[in-house]
Write a protein that holds these residues in place. Structure first.
Motif, PDB file in Angstrom:
ATOM      1  N   GLY A 197       0.771  -1.219   0.000  1.00 33.97           N
ATOM      2  CA  GLY A 197       0.000   0.000   0.000  1.00 33.97           C
ATOM      3  C   GLY A 197       0.810   1.280   0.000  1.00 33.97           C
ATOM      4  N   SER A 198       0.083   2.383   0.204  1.00 36.20           N
ATOM      5  CA  SER A 198       0.669   3.709   0.163  1.00 36.20           C
ATOM      6  C   SER A 198       1.364   4.042   1.479  1.00 36.20           C
ATOM      7  CB  SER A 198      -0.433   4.742  -0.115  1.00 36.20           C
ATOM      8  OG  SER A 198      -1.408   4.720   0.927  1.00 36.20           O
ATOM      9  N   LEU A 199       2.115   5.141   1.464  1.00 34.60           N
ATOM     10  CA  LEU A 199       2.783   5.620   2.666  1.00 34.60           C
ATOM     11  C   LEU A 199       1.980   6.766   3.269  1.00 34.60           C
ATOM     12  CD1 LEU A 199       6.501   5.767   1.447  1.00 34.60           C
ATOM     13  CD2 LEU A 199       5.365   3.906   2.681  1.00 34.60           C
ATOM     14  N   PRO A 200       1.771   6.760   4.585  1.00 36.98           N
ATOM     15  CA  PRO A 200       1.073   7.881   5.201  1.00 36.98           C
ATOM     16  C   PRO A 200       1.990   9.098   5.280  1.00 36.98           C
ATOM     17  CG  PRO A 200       1.810   6.353   6.889  1.00 36.98           C
ATOM     18  CD  PRO A 200       2.154   5.727   5.562  1.00 36.98           C
ATOM     19  N   PRO A 201       1.429  10.283   5.476  1.00 33.75           N
ATOM     20  CA  PRO A 201       2.259  11.480   5.637  1.00 33.75           C
ATOM     21  C   PRO A 201       3.256  11.313   6.782  1.00 33.75           C
ATOM     22  CG  PRO A 201      -0.053  12.083   5.360  1.00 33.75           C
ATOM     23  CD  PRO A 201      -0.017  10.588   5.497  1.00 33.75           C
ATOM     24  N   GLY A 202       4.463  11.815   6.573  1.00 35.32           N
ATOM     25  CA  GLY A 202       5.493  11.735   7.602  1.00 35.32           C
ATOM     26  C   GLY A 202       6.461  10.588   7.425  1.00 35.32           C
ATOM     27  N   ILE A 203       6.114   9.606   6.608  1.00 29.90           N
ATOM     28  CA  ILE A 203       6.998   8.459   6.370  1.00 29.90           C
ATOM     29  C   ILE A 203       7.851   8.734   5.134  1.00 29.90           C
ATOM     30  CG2 ILE A 203       7.112   6.012   5.807  1.00 29.90           C
ATOM     31  CD1 ILE A 203       6.267   6.542   8.648  1.00 29.90           C
ATOM     32  N   VAL A 205      10.176   8.362   1.792  1.00 30.96           N
ATOM     33  CA  VAL A 205       9.846   7.616   0.582  1.00 30.96           C
ATOM     34  C   VAL A 205      10.630   6.316   0.460  1.00 30.96           C
ATOM     35  CG1 VAL A 205      11.542   8.720  -0.937  1.00 30.96           C
ATOM     36  CG2 VAL A 205       9.343   7.964  -1.892  1.00 30.96           C
ATOM     37  N   GLY A 206      11.720   6.209   1.176  1.00 30.77           N
ATOM     38  CA  GLY A 206      12.510   4.973   1.138  1.00 30.77           C
ATOM     39  C   GLY A 206      12.149   3.981   2.221  1.00 30.77           C
ATOM     40  N   ALA A 207      10.982   4.149   2.836  1.00 31.68           N
ATOM     41  CA  ALA A 207      10.593   3.288   3.954  1.00 31.68           C
ATOM     42  C   ALA A 207      10.521   1.822   3.542  1.00 31.68           C
ATOM     43  CB  ALA A 207       9.250   3.744   4.522  1.00 31.68           C
ATOM     44  N   TYR A 208       9.923   1.546   2.393  1.00 28.39           N
ATOM     45  CA  TYR A 208       9.797   0.152   1.976  1.00 28.39           C
ATOM     46  C   TYR A 208      11.152  -0.470   1.670  1.00 28.39           C
ATOM     47  CZ  TYR A 208       4.693   0.093   1.850  1.00 28.39           C
ATOM     48  OH  TYR A 208       3.368   0.113   2.206  1.00 28.39           O
ATOM     49  N   ALA A 209      12.062   0.322   1.125  1.00 27.64           N
ATOM     50  CA  ALA A 209      13.407  -0.203   0.879  1.00 27.64           C
ATOM     51  C   ALA A 209      14.050  -0.634   2.196  1.00 27.64           C
ATOM     52  CB  ALA A 209      14.264   0.858   0.192  1.00 27.64           C
ATOM     53  N   GLU A 210      13.839   0.155   3.245  1.00 28.58           N
ATOM     54  CA  GLU A 210      14.369  -0.182   4.558  1.00 28.58           C
ATOM     55  C   GLU A 210      13.762  -1.488   5.080  1.00 28.58           C
ATOM     56  OE1 GLU A 210      15.015   2.082   8.881  1.00 28.58           O
ATOM     57  OE2 GLU A 210      14.077   3.137   7.188  1.00 28.58           O
ATOM     58  N   LEU A 211      12.451  -1.644   4.902  1.00 22.98           N
ATOM     59  CA  LEU A 211      11.777  -2.854   5.369  1.00 22.98           C
ATOM     60  C   LEU A 211      12.172  -4.082   4.543  1.00 22.98           C
ATOM     61  CD1 LEU A 211       8.196  -1.431   6.079  1.00 22.98           C
ATOM     62  CD2 LEU A 211      10.068  -1.804   7.700  1.00 22.98           C
ATOM     63  N   GLU A 229       7.192   6.332  -6.474  1.00 26.66           N
ATOM     64  CA  GLU A 229       8.562   6.420  -5.967  1.00 26.66           C
ATOM     65  C   GLU A 229       8.847   5.400  -4.861  1.00 26.66           C
ATOM     66  OE1 GLU A 229      12.425   7.729  -6.205  1.00 26.66           O
ATOM     67  OE2 GLU A 229      10.715   8.076  -7.548  1.00 26.66           O
ATOM     68  N   PRO A 230       7.879   5.085  -3.967  1.00 25.58           N
ATOM     69  CA  PRO A 230       8.168   4.018  -2.992  1.00 25.58           C
ATOM     70  C   PRO A 230       8.507   2.686  -3.647  1.00 25.58           C
ATOM     71  CG  PRO A 230       6.289   5.306  -2.257  1.00 25.58           C
ATOM     72  CD  PRO A 230       6.608   5.778  -3.652  1.00 25.58           C
ATOM     73  N   LEU A 231       7.885   2.370  -4.784  1.00 27.36           N
ATOM     74  CA  LEU A 231       8.231   1.150  -5.517  1.00 27.36           C
ATOM     75  C   LEU A 231       9.608   1.285  -6.142  1.00 27.36           C
ATOM     76  CD1 LEU A 231       7.644  -1.607  -6.763  1.00 27.36           C
ATOM     77  CD2 LEU A 231       6.378  -0.431  -8.598  1.00 27.36           C
ATOM     78  N   ARG A 232       9.889   2.442  -6.730  1.00 29.55           N
ATOM     79  CA  ARG A 232      11.189   2.650  -7.371  1.00 29.55           C
ATOM     80  C   ARG A 232      12.327   2.485  -6.364  1.00 29.55           C
ATOM     81  NH1 ARG A 232      11.621   5.022 -12.108  1.00 29.55           N
ATOM     82  NH2 ARG A 232       9.556   5.956 -11.835  1.00 29.55           N
ATOM     83  N   ARG A 233      12.144   3.056  -5.166  1.00 29.75           N
ATOM     84  CA  ARG A 233      13.169   2.913  -4.134  1.00 29.75           C
ATOM     85  C   ARG A 233      13.197   1.495  -3.576  1.00 29.75           C
ATOM     86  NH1 ARG A 233      14.515   7.894  -1.593  1.00 29.75           N
ATOM     87  NH2 ARG A 233      14.232   9.561  -3.125  1.00 29.75           N
ATOM     88  N   GLY A 234      12.016   0.925  -3.377  1.00 30.30           N
ATOM     89  CA  GLY A 234      11.930  -0.394  -2.772  1.00 30.30           C
ATOM     90  C   GLY A 234      12.524  -1.492  -3.626  1.00 30.30           C
ATOM     91  N   ILE A 235      12.348  -1.391  -4.940  1.00 28.91           N
ATOM     92  CA  ILE A 235      12.836  -2.449  -5.833  1.00 28.91           C
ATOM     93  C   ILE A 235      14.360  -2.507  -5.833  1.00 28.91           C
ATOM     94  CG2 ILE A 235      12.995  -1.136  -7.991  1.00 28.91           C
ATOM     95  CD1 ILE A 235      11.640  -3.437  -9.405  1.00 28.91           C
ATOM     96  N   ALA A 236      15.003  -1.371  -5.573  1.00 25.67           N
ATOM     97  CA  ALA A 236      16.465  -1.338  -5.532  1.00 25.67           C
ATOM     98  C   ALA A 236      17.013  -2.130  -4.351  1.00 25.67           C
ATOM     99  CB  ALA A 236      16.958   0.103  -5.469  1.00 25.67           C
ATOM    100  N   ALA A 237      16.156  -2.387  -3.343  1.00 30.42           N
ATOM    101  CA  ALA A 237      16.572  -3.190  -2.194  1.00 30.42           C
ATOM    102  C   ALA A 237      16.440  -4.687  -2.462  1.00 30.42           C
ATOM    103  CB  ALA A 237      15.759  -2.796  -0.961  1.00 30.42           C
ATOM    104  N   ARG A 238      16.018  -5.049  -3.665  1.00 30.99           N
ATOM    105  CA  ARG A 238      15.972  -6.428  -4.146  1.00 30.99           C
ATOM    106  C   ARG A 238      14.951  -7.304  -3.414  1.00 30.99           C
ATOM    107  NH1 ARG A 238      19.758  -6.978  -7.787  1.00 30.99           N
ATOM    108  NH2 ARG A 238      19.522  -9.236  -7.856  1.00 30.99           N
ATOM    109  N   PRO A 239      13.673  -6.940  -3.480  1.00 34.91           N
ATOM    110  CA  PRO A 239      12.638  -7.811  -2.900  1.00 34.91           C
ATOM    111  C   PRO A 239      12.539  -9.117  -3.683  1.00 34.91           C
ATOM    112  CG  PRO A 239      11.628  -6.090  -4.216  1.00 34.91           C
ATOM    113  CD  PRO A 239      13.094  -5.758  -4.136  1.00 34.91           C
ATOM    114  N   ASP A 240      12.051 -10.158  -3.013  1.00 35.50           N
ATOM    115  CA  ASP A 240      11.882 -11.444  -3.690  1.00 35.50           C
ATOM    116  C   ASP A 240      10.814 -11.374  -4.769  1.00 35.50           C
ATOM    117  OD1 ASP A 240      13.515 -13.566  -1.986  1.00 35.50           O
ATOM    118  OD2 ASP A 240      12.625 -12.124  -0.600  1.00 35.50           O
TER     119      ASP A 240
END
Length: 368
Positions: A197-203, A205-211, A229-240
């Motif tokens: 899902g989406s990110l709430p205000p205050g989080i 944009v790289g939160a998902y990459a961290e997780l 952008e959360p997907l763009r950043r998150g995918i760089a963290a190499r999700p399965d």
């Protein structure tokens, strides 16, 4: 146990009206409330499929209290102990639509009348008994802000749905730190995790990459279902695994061709890509091969939550060790059965059982 993370939870309200007419006053024929947000919808379907599930994310205010009350009502029992809340305060979103034009007469279109606490499962045919619903454990982190609401207005005559989504509460740095600590604890007992899902205000944009990085460090398979952008950043963290819809995939890669875009997404870091293609079903590009699954017929109904049901299908199949074709078959059947249910996050059990063996899966490995 399967862990789902919903940073922007919601109280899903569904209003049924005979017909939706712009600039007109409407009398609502039926109302339902559900604990929502993409990860909570995923958890509800996983539980109906028999998988013990823990949900974490944020909830707060009066709306958050209602959400947690409804979430507790969904679980038959609490067999997993959630960590104690580390914050102060009161305790208690593009989906693959397998069709939207006409309904097939061979597909059951019945669903339980929406109520405040209706369970996501219904009796299955005798030849294919449904698994007993499993627990959903609340491990949400309390925040000071008020959980958002989403409002779906469903025109019962056509099945068309108009969706209104609030932005969510402002999350503080301390609240984010509390979530990270809770997440690390829960990963220790997880067989798989879905970040949805989406990110709430205050989080940030790289939160998902961290997780994603935390899950990979813990050796837990991680699925990412978000966009922009959360997907763009998150995918760089190499999700399965990532599960974008066609628009999210095009926004990420710049290509409207699903196969080409999925290849690009894998080059960017995703181990596997399962893309929702609307009426055409789903495409999976994996290290083991390429498959496309398609529903046997178009269905008419409410598409809210259909993509979340698809995530539950893929994730449950991964945990059960199913082949990729069988994971896709389950995902498409669940997605279609969710369209046939009038309430967000529910799926029509009879429709699911009827559709499952009829979902077509094609092997495109050679062509790819």
């Amino acid at each position: 146990m399967i862990l789902t993370v919903t940073l922007n939870t919601a109280l899903d309200l569904t209003y049924g009206v005979p017909e939706l007419v712009p600039h007109a006053s409407h009398r609502v024929s039926d109302i339902s409330e559900r604990p929502g947000g993409k990860g909570l919808n995923v958890a509800r379907v996983l539980a109906a499929l028999g998988h013990e599930t823990v949900v974490t994310g944020f909830a707060g205010g009066a709306t958050g209290a209602v959400l947690r009350e409804l979430l507790a009502d969904l679980s038959p029992r609490d067999s997993i102990s959630a960590p104690a809340d580390v914050t102060s305060g009161p305790e208690p979103e593009s989906a693959p639509v397998p069709g939207s034009a006409t309904a097939s007469a061979s597909v059951p279109a019945t669903a339980p009348a929406p109520t405040r606490t209706t369970d996501a499962s219904a009796p299955a045919p005798v030849s294919a008994p449904a698994p007993a619903p499993a627990p959903i454990t609340d491990a949400l982190v309390t925040v000071a802000g008020n959980t958002r609401r989403t409002i779906a207005v469903v025109a019962r005559a056509t099945g068309d749905t108009t969706q209104l989504n609030e932005p969510g509460p402002l999350v503080s740095a301390d609240e984010w730190s509390a979530l990270l600590a809770r997440y690390e604890e829960l990963l220790a007992g997880a067989d798989a995790v879905a970040l949805c899902g989406s990110l709430p205000p205050g989080i940030h944009v790289g939160a998902y990459a961290e997780l994603v990085r935390s899950a990979r460090a813990a050796g837990v398979p991680v699925l990412l279902d978000t966009g922009g952008e959360p997907l763009r950043r998150g995918i760089a963290a190499r999700p399965d695994l990532i599960k974008p819809n066609a628009d999210e995939l095009a926004q990420l890669t710049g290509s409207r061709d699903p196969l080409r875009a999925s290849r690009d997404a894998r080059r960017r870091g995703a181990h596997a890509v399962v893309a929702s293609l609307g009426p055409e079903g789903m495409l999976a590009l994996t290290p083991d091969g390429v498959w496309q699954a398609s529903p046997p017929a178009k269905v008419l109904g409410n598409p809210t939550g259909a993509g979340d049901s698809a995530v539950a299908g893929v994730l449950s199949g991964l945990v059960e060790g199913l082949s990729w074709p069988e994971r896709l078959r389950r995902a498409v059947a669940l997605s279609a059965a969710t369209v046939l249910s009038p309430t967000a996050g529910d799926f029509d059990r009879a429709a699911y059982e009827e559709l499952l063996p009829r979902v077509g899966v094609e092997d495109h490995t050679t062509a790819a």
